[in-house]
Design a protein around this motif. Sequence first.
Motif, PDB file in Angstrom:
ATOM      1  N   PRO A  13      -0.249   6.467  -6.143  1.00  0.00           N
ATOM      2  CA  PRO A  13      -0.553   6.290  -4.472  1.00  0.00           C
ATOM      3  C   PRO A  13      -2.058   5.341  -4.431  1.00  0.00           C
ATOM      4  CG  PRO A  13      -1.331   8.391  -5.127  1.00  0.00           C
ATOM      5  CD  PRO A  13      -0.541   7.836  -6.391  1.00  0.00           C
ATOM      6  N   ASP A  14      -2.378   4.710  -3.365  1.00  0.00           N
ATOM      7  CA  ASP A  14      -3.561   3.998  -2.977  1.00  0.00           C
ATOM      8  C   ASP A  14      -4.297   5.099  -2.368  1.00  0.00           C
ATOM      9  OD1 ASP A  14      -2.943   1.150  -3.986  1.00  0.00           O
ATOM     10  OD2 ASP A  14      -1.306   1.333  -2.649  1.00  0.00           O
ATOM     11  N   THR A  55       9.449   5.601   4.278  1.00  0.00           N
ATOM     12  CA  THR A  55       8.878   6.856   4.042  1.00  0.00           C
ATOM     13  C   THR A  55      10.039   7.531   3.630  1.00  0.00           C
ATOM     14  OG1 THR A  55       7.436   8.764   4.849  1.00  0.00           O
ATOM     15  CG2 THR A  55       8.954   7.719   6.316  1.00  0.00           C
ATOM     16  N   MET A  69       0.803  -1.193  -0.066  1.00  0.00           N
ATOM     17  CA  MET A  69       0.050   0.012  -0.018  1.00  0.00           C
ATOM     18  C   MET A  69       0.945   1.268   0.167  1.00  0.00           C
ATOM     19  SD  MET A  69      -2.817   1.317   2.741  1.00  0.00           S
ATOM     20  CE  MET A  69      -1.547   1.544   3.962  1.00  0.00           C
ATOM     21  N   ARG A  70       0.440   2.256  -1.019  1.00  0.00           N
ATOM     22  CA  ARG A  70       1.072   3.546  -0.750  1.00  0.00           C
ATOM     23  C   ARG A  70       0.327   4.681  -0.399  1.00  0.00           C
ATOM     24  NH1 ARG A  70       5.278   5.327  -5.304  1.00  0.00           N
ATOM     25  NH2 ARG A  70       6.615   4.175  -3.925  1.00  0.00           N
ATOM     26  N   ASP A  95       5.394   3.905   2.002  1.00  0.00           N
ATOM     27  CA  ASP A  95       5.184   2.466   1.376  1.00  0.00           C
ATOM     28  C   ASP A  95       4.969   1.520   2.651  1.00  0.00           C
ATOM     29  OD1 ASP A  95       5.047   3.539  -1.247  1.00  0.00           O
ATOM     30  OD2 ASP A  95       6.837   2.802  -1.840  1.00  0.00           O
ATOM     31  N   PHE A  96       3.982   0.741   2.715  1.00  0.00           N
ATOM     32  CA  PHE A  96       3.685  -0.273   3.780  1.00  0.00           C
ATOM     33  C   PHE A  96       3.818  -1.500   3.151  1.00  0.00           C
ATOM     34  CE2 PHE A  96       1.390   3.454   5.079  1.00  0.00           C
ATOM     35  CZ  PHE A  96       1.865   3.926   6.284  1.00  0.00           C
ATOM     36  N   HIS A  97       4.407  -2.507   3.950  1.00  0.00           N
ATOM     37  CA  HIS A  97       4.735  -3.863   3.632  1.00  0.00           C
ATOM     38  C   HIS A  97       4.379  -4.524   4.838  1.00  0.00           C
ATOM     39  CE1 HIS A  97       6.749  -2.532  -0.277  1.00  0.00           C
ATOM     40  NE2 HIS A  97       7.293  -1.549   0.420  1.00  0.00           N
ATOM     41  N   GLU A 148       2.905   8.827  -8.958  1.00  0.00           N
ATOM     42  CA  GLU A 148       3.770   7.913  -7.863  1.00  0.00           C
ATOM     43  C   GLU A 148       2.687   7.069  -7.684  1.00  0.00           C
ATOM     44  OE1 GLU A 148       6.384   8.403  -6.796  1.00  0.00           O
ATOM     45  OE2 GLU A 148       7.039  10.609  -6.340  1.00  0.00           O
ATOM     46  N   ILE A 155       0.166   8.764   0.293  1.00  0.00           N
ATOM     47  CA  ILE A 155       0.988   9.953   0.153  1.00  0.00           C
ATOM     48  C   ILE A 155       0.212  11.073   1.028  1.00  0.00           C
ATOM     49  CG2 ILE A 155       1.565  11.789  -1.451  1.00  0.00           C
ATOM     50  CD1 ILE A 155       2.259   9.506  -3.436  1.00  0.00           C
ATOM     51  N   ILE A 194       5.730  10.340   0.966  1.00  0.00           N
ATOM     52  CA  ILE A 194       5.451   8.980   0.335  1.00  0.00           C
ATOM     53  C   ILE A 194       5.689   7.910   1.672  1.00  0.00           C
ATOM     54  CG2 ILE A 194       5.824   7.382  -1.226  1.00  0.00           C
ATOM     55  CD1 ILE A 194       6.815   9.141  -3.093  1.00  0.00           C
ATOM     56  N   TRP A 218       7.179  -0.308   6.981  1.00  0.00           N
ATOM     57  CA  TRP A 218       7.146   0.913   6.133  1.00  0.00           C
ATOM     58  C   TRP A 218       8.561   1.432   5.952  1.00  0.00           C
ATOM     59  CZ3 TRP A 218       6.110   1.161  11.318  1.00  0.00           C
ATOM     60  CH2 TRP A 218       6.829   2.095  12.035  1.00  0.00           C
TER      61      TRP A 218
END
Length: 244
Positions: free
Chosen positions: A40-41, A237, A1-2, A229-231, A38, A4, A227, A235
Amino acid sequence: MRLIQISDCHLQADPTARSRAGFPLRQLEAVIRAVQAERPDLVLVTGDVSQDGTAASYALAQQALSSLGCPWFWLAGNHDDPAQMRDLRELHEAIDLGGWRLLTLDTVVSGQAYGEAGEERLAALAERLAEDERPTLLAMHHPPLALDSAWLDQIGLQDQEQLWQTLAAFPQLKILLFGHAHQAFAQRRTTEHGAICVYGCPSTTDQFLPGSADFAVDEASRPGYRILDFHGSRWMTWVERVVL
């Protein structure tokens, strides 16, 4: 998931209005074009959408933000009129991000530049945090800690210690995002049950000079966005700047 974060757009009813160092609507539109690339979600706007609190300024913001092509949410800052914002779009207190939760905290004190959460808002936040043990991100407008900038710290969150006392009981809270400061910021705050990463974001309009005792615009910095970014539960940033 991204996700912003953008912040502090300071739009006015007049779409051609100037700020101290540029043109807020033109700069917001440039930031949005960069954010679109970018992919984003979700986009979160952390307050001061408007400078003058007019319906026309929020209509301009809604038109620009609706071109993002993804869900977006906003919260109010000290320059905003929350009633005008709600007329166009809901102010959410909780957003489901799947593996994560996003909560927002209203820190606006009507008629004041500084912020305050207050006992009732903090109690309500504690209830929302207690409802779910998923990793959680909290967003607010005012900085929840000192920024080493005398004039900005005077108009930051006034009840910072009460906030941190509330948050300390919830180890699932991992990230705190804020606006208001018009600059990039990152700091790790240790609590009784772990640590919370605190991040600030550039403005889409004028930037403030970090570490300045008195008000000063950072003429060398450009508008930008953060930004995340979640994994899973982890995350990354960083901040991107936009060339105008």
